[in-house]
Design a protein around this motif. Structure first.
Motif, PDB file in Angstrom:
ATOM      1  N   ASP A   1       0.863  -1.181   0.000  1.00  0.00           N
ATOM      2  CA  ASP A   1       0.000   0.000   0.000  1.00  0.00           C
ATOM      3  C   ASP A   1       0.901   1.232   0.000  1.00  0.00           C
ATOM      4  O   ASP A   1       1.702   1.430   0.914  1.00  0.00           O
ATOM      5  CB  ASP A   1      -0.880  -0.019   1.250  1.00  0.00           C
ATOM      6  CG  ASP A   1      -1.809   1.181   1.341  1.00  0.00           C
ATOM      7  OD1 ASP A   1      -1.813   2.007   0.407  1.00  0.00           O
ATOM      8  OD2 ASP A   1      -2.533   1.290   2.357  1.00  0.00           O
ATOM      9  N   LYS A   2       0.785   2.053  -1.016  1.00  0.00           N
ATOM     10  CA  LYS A   2       1.655   3.223  -1.149  1.00  0.00           C
ATOM     11  C   LYS A   2       1.111   4.469  -0.453  1.00  0.00           C
ATOM     12  O   LYS A   2       1.742   5.536  -0.489  1.00  0.00           O
ATOM     13  CB  LYS A   2       1.938   3.488  -2.626  1.00  0.00           C
ATOM     14  CG  LYS A   2       2.646   2.307  -3.301  1.00  0.00           C
ATOM     15  CD  LYS A   2       2.840   2.523  -4.789  1.00  0.00           C
ATOM     16  CE  LYS A   2       3.430   1.296  -5.454  1.00  0.00           C
ATOM     17  NZ  LYS A   2       3.591   1.479  -6.918  1.00  0.00           N
TER      18      LYS A   2
ATOM     19  N   PRO B   1      -0.783   5.437  -6.034  1.00  0.00           N
ATOM     20  CA  PRO B   1      -0.445   4.168  -6.693  1.00  0.00           C
ATOM     21  C   PRO B   1       0.646   4.261  -7.741  1.00  0.00           C
ATOM     22  O   PRO B   1       1.178   3.239  -8.179  1.00  0.00           O
ATOM     23  CB  PRO B   1      -1.777   3.734  -7.324  1.00  0.00           C
ATOM     24  CG  PRO B   1      -2.517   5.022  -7.554  1.00  0.00           C
ATOM     25  CD  PRO B   1      -2.140   5.895  -6.396  1.00  0.00           C
TER      26      PRO B   1
ATOM     27  N   ALA C   1       3.505   6.036  -7.402  1.00  0.00           N
ATOM     28  CA  ALA C   1       4.806   6.319  -6.788  1.00  0.00           C
ATOM     29  C   ALA C   1       5.638   5.045  -6.706  1.00  0.00           C
ATOM     30  O   ALA C   1       5.113   3.929  -6.782  1.00  0.00           O
ATOM     31  CB  ALA C   1       4.608   6.905  -5.390  1.00  0.00           C
ATOM     32  N   ILE C   2       6.916   5.225  -6.536  1.00  0.00           N
ATOM     33  CA  ILE C   2       7.927   4.155  -6.428  1.00  0.00           C
ATOM     34  C   ILE C   2       8.074   3.449  -7.762  1.00  0.00           C
ATOM     35  O   ILE C   2       9.138   3.470  -8.359  1.00  0.00           O
ATOM     36  CB  ILE C   2       7.644   3.171  -5.289  1.00  0.00           C
ATOM     37  CG1 ILE C   2       7.426   3.936  -3.971  1.00  0.00           C
ATOM     38  CG2 ILE C   2       8.804   2.185  -5.145  1.00  0.00           C
ATOM     39  CD1 ILE C   2       7.055   3.070  -2.798  1.00  0.00           C
TER      40      ILE C   2
ATOM     41  N   LEU D   1      11.303   6.456  -2.812  1.00  0.00           N
ATOM     42  CA  LEU D   1      10.928   7.565  -1.944  1.00  0.00           C
ATOM     43  C   LEU D   1      12.193   8.170  -1.343  1.00  0.00           C
ATOM     44  O   LEU D   1      13.140   7.453  -1.007  1.00  0.00           O
ATOM     45  CB  LEU D   1      10.017   7.084  -0.819  1.00  0.00           C
ATOM     46  CG  LEU D   1       8.612   6.630  -1.206  1.00  0.00           C
ATOM     47  CD1 LEU D   1       7.855   6.202   0.048  1.00  0.00           C
ATOM     48  CD2 LEU D   1       7.849   7.737  -1.920  1.00  0.00           C
TER      49      LEU D   1
ATOM     50  N   HIS E   1      11.065   1.228   1.143  1.00  0.00           N
ATOM     51  CA  HIS E   1      11.524   0.727  -0.151  1.00  0.00           C
ATOM     52  C   HIS E   1      10.952  -0.657  -0.469  1.00  0.00           C
ATOM     53  O   HIS E   1      11.520  -1.407  -1.261  1.00  0.00           O
ATOM     54  CB  HIS E   1      13.049   0.698  -0.169  1.00  0.00           C
ATOM     55  CG  HIS E   1      13.673   2.012   0.191  1.00  0.00           C
ATOM     56  ND1 HIS E   1      13.552   3.133  -0.602  1.00  0.00           N
ATOM     57  CD2 HIS E   1      14.376   2.407   1.288  1.00  0.00           C
ATOM     58  CE1 HIS E   1      14.180   4.154  -0.025  1.00  0.00           C
ATOM     59  NE2 HIS E   1      14.675   3.738   1.124  1.00  0.00           N
TER      60      HIS E   1
ATOM     61  N   THR F   1       9.024  -3.498  -2.183  1.00  0.00           N
ATOM     62  CA  THR F   1       8.655  -3.716  -3.587  1.00  0.00           C
ATOM     63  C   THR F   1       7.552  -4.759  -3.717  1.00  0.00           C
ATOM     64  O   THR F   1       6.591  -4.579  -4.468  1.00  0.00           O
ATOM     65  CB  THR F   1       9.887  -4.171  -4.393  1.00  0.00           C
ATOM     66  OG1 THR F   1      10.977  -3.289  -4.126  1.00  0.00           O
ATOM     67  CG2 THR F   1       9.599  -4.170  -5.888  1.00  0.00           C
TER      68      THR F   1
ATOM     69  N   CYS G   1      12.284  -5.804  -0.289  1.00  0.00           N
ATOM     70  CA  CYS G   1      12.554  -4.392  -0.551  1.00  0.00           C
ATOM     71  C   CYS G   1      13.710  -4.274  -1.546  1.00  0.00           C
ATOM     72  O   CYS G   1      14.546  -5.175  -1.639  1.00  0.00           O
ATOM     73  CB  CYS G   1      12.924  -3.663   0.733  1.00  0.00           C
ATOM     74  SG  CYS G   1      11.707  -3.831   2.065  1.00  0.00           S
TER      75      CYS G   1
END
Length: 383
Positions: free
Chosen positions: A169-170, A175, A177-178, A245, A257, A259, A268
């Motif tokens: 969940d960002k 959604p 981002a990253i 981020l 971080h 993933t 991550c």
């Protein structure tokens, strides 16, 4: 069930107002926290480095392993070496330089591949997809697949045993981002896939279930799909498409971080990023107790700014239950702000359940790893 933590916020003695920022002169900050940086936390300010040990006895010590020492290759995915495992995760290493002459299917859980080195093709139920250094490939449980390496391929395989991979969940960053889901790639029913269907011979599928292998033989190639639809498939993500981020005024915890995640662990990815520029901000990972997770890092490429005596292909294991953090040289360099950005790429696995070390990992262990935080006077360094 919602956890009703005991509410408490207090400061005693000499302490920073903000975690990881403007530490009191001459102190070393150590974080104790619950739920892998998501629960209640305390920050303690020590006069000496929390990792300044001079001796260590017992099984909890930090360990490191060097996969570059593996010299031989295998012809089947299920011959991959199990390095670390628990009931919810299998962490394996695979080196392959020739095409598989059979298919495999994992009945125990989703499989996540990370390509440390090499390039080639993966054929599966959903079609054909190429892979290169730095790719993640997620294969849902039950997928039939095989590899055709073009060059020697060194891969990590992380199985989510009896579980599935999901995206984190960002939250507030949204959604996209990253990494934007638009960068994910999927297999194609292309010419290469259609051509391999025409091989006129028997094909075997080697199925793993409950750690045991079964072989099913067909008089045709079972990868004979002519079409498919739905929202379940193999997906590929390269670390270069991850945009991490960042905060120039505050050192973010590793969980920022993340993933991929499963129910009992997270994966991550650390990728190059600017180092914190605020003069008061901590510029290396903080000393911390992670008393809920075992922490594993695979060092893929670059210069690892929080570690010494580490090179690409190595793996570190920090079991939960003791304080760890940056090596002395890295901490000193961070204090001087000698670097303006990181150039490391690493894959971190945090597991809620303790990991067992496999016999394959024992054979490639760097025995002196625990001594690298205090190389002077540590009697085990010579082992």
């Amino acid at each position: 069930m919602t956890k009703n933590w005991i509410p408490m916020s207090h400061a005693e003695g000499v302490a920073a107002k903000q975690a990881h920022v403007a530490l009191p002169e001459g102190t070393y900050e150590r974080e104790m926290s619950k739920e892998g940086f998501f629960g209640p936390a305390a920050h303690l300010y020590h006069q000496n480095p929390p990792t300044g040990w001079i001796d260590w006895e017992g099984p909890l010590k930090p360990r490191a392993f060097d996969t570059a020492k593996f010299a031989d290759t295998v012809d089947c995915v299920w011959k991959a070496r199990t390095l670390l495992s628990n009931p919810h995760c299998q962490y394996r290493h695979l080196a392959m330089d020739r095409a598989m002459d059979h298919l495999v299917r994992n009945g125990d859980g989703d499989e996540l591949i990370f390509v440390h080195d090499g390039e080639g093709s993966l054929f599966c139920d959903f079609g054909h997809i190429t892979y290169n250094e730095g790719d993640y490939i997620m294969l849902p449980r039950g997928t039939m697949w095989r590899l055709e390496p073009k060059t020697l391929s060194k891969l990590l395989l992380i199985e989510a045993t009896n579980d599935s991979y999901r995206l984190p969940d960002k939250g507030l960053v949204g959604p996209h981002a990253i990494f934007d889901p638009g960068v994910l790639q999927i297999p194609k029913l292309d010419e290469a896939f259609l051509a391999q269907q025409k091989t006129p011979r028997q094909w075997r599928i080697v199925i793993k279930r409950r750690g045991q292998l079964s072989t099913v033989t067909y008089p045709f190639n079972p990868l004979d799909v002519v079409g498919w639809k739905g929202d379940l498939t193999v997906v590929k993500l390269n670390w270069r498409d991850i945009r991490p981020l960042m905060s120039h005024r505050y050192h973010l915890p590793p969980s920022a971080h993340t993933t991929f995640l499963a129910s009992r662990f997270v994966v991550c990815t650390f990728v190059p990023r600017p180092i914190e520029s605020d003069p008061e901000a901590l510029k290396v990972p903080f000393f911390h107790n992670n008393d809920d997770y075992d922490e594993v890092i695979f060092y893929h490429k670059g210069s690892f700014f929080s570690r010494d005596n580490i090179h690409p292909g190595m793996i570190s294991l920090h079991p939960c239950g003791f304080t760890h953090g940056p090596h002395p040289k890295a901490f000193a360099a961070g204090a001087k702000a000698t670097k303006k950005e990181t150039d490391e790429v690493a894959v971190m696995l945090d597991t809620r359940d303790a990991l067992d070390v496999g016999t394959a990992a024992d054979g490639i262990e760097f025995k002196g790893y625990a001594a690298t935080w205090n190389p002077d006077g540590f009697r085990q360094a010579a082992e």
